[in-house]
Design an enzyme around this catalytic site. Structure first.
Site, mmCIF file in Angstrom:
data_model
loop_
_atom_site.group_PDB
_atom_site.id
_atom_site.type_symbol
_atom_site.label_atom_id
_atom_site.label_comp_id
_atom_site.label_asym_id
_atom_site.label_seq_id
_atom_site.Cartn_x
_atom_site.Cartn_y
_atom_site.Cartn_z
ATOM 1 C CD GLU A 21 -3.090 -1.013 0.065
ATOM 2 O OE1 GLU A 21 -2.976 0.097 -0.413
ATOM 3 O OE2 GLU A 21 -4.016 -2.031 0.101
ATOM 4 C CB CYS B 200 -1.684 7.204 1.503
ATOM 5 S SG CYS B 200 -2.984 6.519 2.259
HETATM 6 P P1 NAD Z 1 8.650 4.948 4.195
HETATM 7 O O1 NAD Z 1 8.392 4.122 3.012
HETATM 8 O O2 NAD Z 1 9.594 5.698 4.505
HETATM 9 O O3 NAD Z 1 8.438 4.184 5.540
HETATM 10 C C1 NAD Z 1 7.546 3.133 6.043
HETATM 11 C C2 NAD Z 1 7.953 2.027 6.586
HETATM 12 O O4 NAD Z 1 8.917 1.229 5.908
HETATM 13 C C3 NAD Z 1 8.663 2.287 7.561
HETATM 14 O O5 NAD Z 1 8.482 1.540 9.080
HETATM 15 C C4 NAD Z 1 10.253 2.359 7.524
HETATM 16 O O6 NAD Z 1 10.894 2.146 8.479
HETATM 17 C C5 NAD Z 1 9.867 1.249 6.414
HETATM 18 N N1 NAD Z 1 11.113 1.132 5.530
HETATM 19 C C6 NAD Z 1 11.544 2.158 4.806
HETATM 20 N N2 NAD Z 1 12.617 1.514 3.851
HETATM 21 C C7 NAD Z 1 12.596 0.143 3.815
HETATM 22 C C8 NAD Z 1 13.017 -0.767 3.253
HETATM 23 N N3 NAD Z 1 14.006 -0.668 2.463
HETATM 24 N N4 NAD Z 1 12.874 -2.380 3.530
HETATM 25 C C9 NAD Z 1 11.856 -2.401 4.638
HETATM 26 N N5 NAD Z 1 11.323 -1.679 5.355
HETATM 27 C C10 NAD Z 1 11.643 -0.134 5.037
HETATM 28 O O7 NAD Z 1 7.066 5.823 4.318
HETATM 29 P P2 NAD Z 1 7.060 6.921 5.273
HETATM 30 O O8 NAD Z 1 7.662 8.506 4.873
HETATM 31 O O9 NAD Z 1 7.014 6.654 6.838
HETATM 32 O O10 NAD Z 1 5.340 7.283 4.739
HETATM 33 C C11 NAD Z 1 4.949 8.044 3.818
HETATM 34 C C12 NAD Z 1 4.522 7.327 2.679
HETATM 35 O O11 NAD Z 1 3.744 6.258 2.983
HETATM 36 C C13 NAD Z 1 3.815 8.103 1.679
HETATM 37 O O12 NAD Z 1 4.282 7.986 0.374
HETATM 38 C C14 NAD Z 1 2.487 7.740 1.767
HETATM 39 O O13 NAD Z 1 1.470 7.958 0.617
HETATM 40 C C15 NAD Z 1 2.429 6.414 1.916
HETATM 41 N N6 NAD Z 1 1.342 5.853 2.667
HETATM 42 C C16 NAD Z 1 0.579 4.964 1.896
HETATM 43 C C17 NAD Z 1 -0.557 4.392 2.691
HETATM 44 C C18 NAD Z 1 -1.604 3.398 1.836
HETATM 45 O O14 NAD Z 1 -2.477 2.697 2.499
HETATM 46 N N7 NAD Z 1 -1.233 3.384 0.620
HETATM 47 C C19 NAD Z 1 -0.822 4.856 3.991
HETATM 48 C C20 NAD Z 1 0.034 5.516 4.555
HETATM 49 C C21 NAD Z 1 0.987 6.194 3.985
#
Ligand code: NAD
Length: 486
Positions: free
Chosen positions: A252, A286
């Site tokens: 997601e 998001c």
């Molecule tokens: P992010 O991708 O930086 O981090 C999300 C999670 O992934 C964190 O727990 C982080 O530690 C982990 N992570 C980061 N890189 C990783 C990797 N290489 N391998 C495994 N885990 C990893 O996102 P963010 O900045 O925390 O959140 C914002 C983003 O999330 C925005 O793009 C937003 O649109 C999206 N988002 C999507 C939804 C949805 O339901 N589609 C909901 C909320 C947020």
């Protein structure tokens, strides 16, 4: 009774009870003040391996636990969060910078997730199949084993629990890796809640950490399904790693959702919906309305009303006053937002409101005269910014709306709802709201995006959750051994 006292969890992770982790501990930061409000344990790959070992044994027992017992635990978890909504909100406000309204809404959604999980534990879990032979043939859904959940910072409690609750209800063990920026509200709080509700020890683990811990979770052999919510970039890395290990990954991801405003709307209601869609929780959602696509005949008036709302919106510390908008999560995020706003202005957009900040408090911003190639219109901003672009025909509105790789949510405002639906038919999107802005969620509705917004994974509703967190097994049974020619 006091609930979730810091003496229970400070500096710890939750893995077979409250315990120290191999990665030591890290401070919990409060974005509104820059102060420290506690600490949490940081997990390394070695912690993931230990948790996975415990989870295997606990899962086998959980799978054999009666559905009544499982459902009762989730009902208790739901009622506990209602009882302790003030504690849930306290952490959402202080650690995640949530406004009080947003925090209350999120806690309410989390309760709904646990009640839906209780219903899921009691629901049918298979199908009787037709067969040409004298036998019983059916398909049943079995737990996948251990599910790894990786969640983001913005709606930390709901985005963790919308995977954790149904995955447990389907009979799995779960290892949750919340974002380290919201390790308490998105992780440790849920551990305390489920512990209090009576979930057996060893079944649910909360291991806060960064990308390294996330990758360890994906590589861990006994973790069979990954449920990831986060950015498109990180989601791609997660999807690649999961594919290498032949695991299912539900992704997601990000969005840049469009709100199309047709020429026949009530302008006050339209501007109010647009402001809510772009500014709620500082635009860190998001589904945030990232692109306002407005008919030329009402364009100037819409901009004026949106800008007036933006200018009047109070921004401040939600822990000390009931302001609708709090701080953004950290300086890196603020600088990214500001860079996209400045980049758009340099490219020709007009700043109709905002565009300034103090510390982590970014003013609600309206970028008028946006164009497809402006960075603030083309990219996900994840901040309180409303880029607006005008259109002259429905054809052009559809062209603008579809000129994005993302496809999470879409809002269409018009007095002619059927016309709105006909426009929606032409724009790929996981979610569509006719006569509403783009931000909404209900535990019983399928939630997910297309394109760069995700792999078509769907949360919400017993059917979608069963699909996400179980494996299908085909079973035949007959009274005697089948007879063969040789
Ligand atoms: P992010 O991708 O930086 O981090 C999300 C999670 O992934 C964190 O727990 C982080 O530690 C982990 N992570 C980061 N890189 C990783 C990797 N290489 N391998 C495994 N885990 C990893 O996102 P963010 O900045 O925390 O959140 C914002 C983003 O999330 C925005 O793009 C937003 O649109 C999206 N988002 C999507 C939804 C949805 O339901 N589609 C909901 C909320 C947020």
């Amino acid at each position: 009774m006091t609930f979730f006292e810091s003496s229970q969890w400070d500096g710890l992770v939750y893995s077979g009870g409250w315990t120290k982790s191999d990665g030591g501990s890290q401070p919990v930061m409060e974005p509104a003040t820059g102060g420290t409000i506690g600490s949490f344990g940081v997990a390394l790959a070695s912690d993931v391996a230990k948790a996975a070992e415990q989870a295997k044994g606990a899962q086998l027992k959980w799978q054999a636990t009666s559905f009544e017992e499982k459902a009762a635990i989730f009902r208790k978890a739901g009622s506990l969060i209602e009882e302790h909504a003030d504690v849930a909100m306290h952490w959402l406000i202080r650690e995640a910078g949530s406004g009080q309204g947003k925090a209350g809404f999120e806690a309410h959604l989390v309760a709904g997730e646990f009640y839906s999980a209780a219903a899921m534990a009691e629901a049918p879990y298979g199908q009787l199949l037709r067969t040409g032979k004298p036998r019983l043939s059916f398909a049943r859904r079995l737990p996948a084993g251990t599910v790894g959940v990786i969640s983001p910072f913005n709606f930390p409690q709901i985005l963790s629990s919308r995977s954790v609750a149904p995955a447990l209800a389907a009979g799995n063990a779960v290892i949750l890796k919340p974002d380290p920026r919201t390790a308490v509200s998105g992780g440790l709080f849920l551990a305390a809640l489920l512990e209090e509700a009576g979930l057996p020890e060893g079944l649910f683990h909360v291991l806060p950490g960064g990308a390294e811990a996330g990758q360890a979770l994906i590589e861990e052999p006994s973790v069979r399904v990954i449920s990831f919510t986060g950015s498109t970039g990180a989601g791609r890395a997660v999807g690649e790693a999961a594919a290498r290990h032949l695991k299912r990954a539900h992704l997601e991801l990000g969005g840049n959702s469009a709100l199309i405003v047709l020429d026949d709307v009530d302008l006050d209601a339209a501007a109010s919906a647009g402001a809510w869609g772009s500014f709620l929780h500082q635009g860190q959602i998001c589904m945030t309305t990232g692109r306002h696509i407005v008919h030329e005949s009402i364009y100037s008036e819409y901009i004026d009303r949106l800008a007036e709302k933006a200018e009047k919106l109070p921004v401040g510390n939600p822990a000390t006053s009931d302001v609708p908008l709090g701080p953004v999560i950290n300086a890196a995020q603020r600088d990214k937002i500001h860079g996209l706003v400045r980049g758009s202005v340099d490219a020709g957009a007009r700043l109709a409101a905002g565009g300034t900040y103090e510390e982590l408090f970014y003013r609600p911003t309206v970028l008028a005269d946006s164009e497809l190639n402006h960075p603030g219109f083309a990219e996900e901003i994840f901040g309180p910014v409303a880029p607006v672009m005008k259109f002259s025909s429905v054809e052009e509105a559809v062209h603008i709306a579809t000129a994005s790789d993302y496809g999470l949510s879409l809002g269409i405002l018009t007095t002619d709802a059927m016309k709105g639906l006909a426009v929606a038919d032409r724009i790929p999107s996981g979610i569509v709201h006719i006569n509403d802005q783009t931000v909404d969620d209900e535990s019983v509705a399928p939630f997910g995006g297309v394109g760069f917004s995700g792999t078509g994974a769907r949360f919400g509703g017993a059917e979608a959750n069963l699909e996400a967190f179980t494996e299908t097994q085909w079973v035949t049974m007959q009274g005697e051994i089948a007879r063969y020619p040789f």
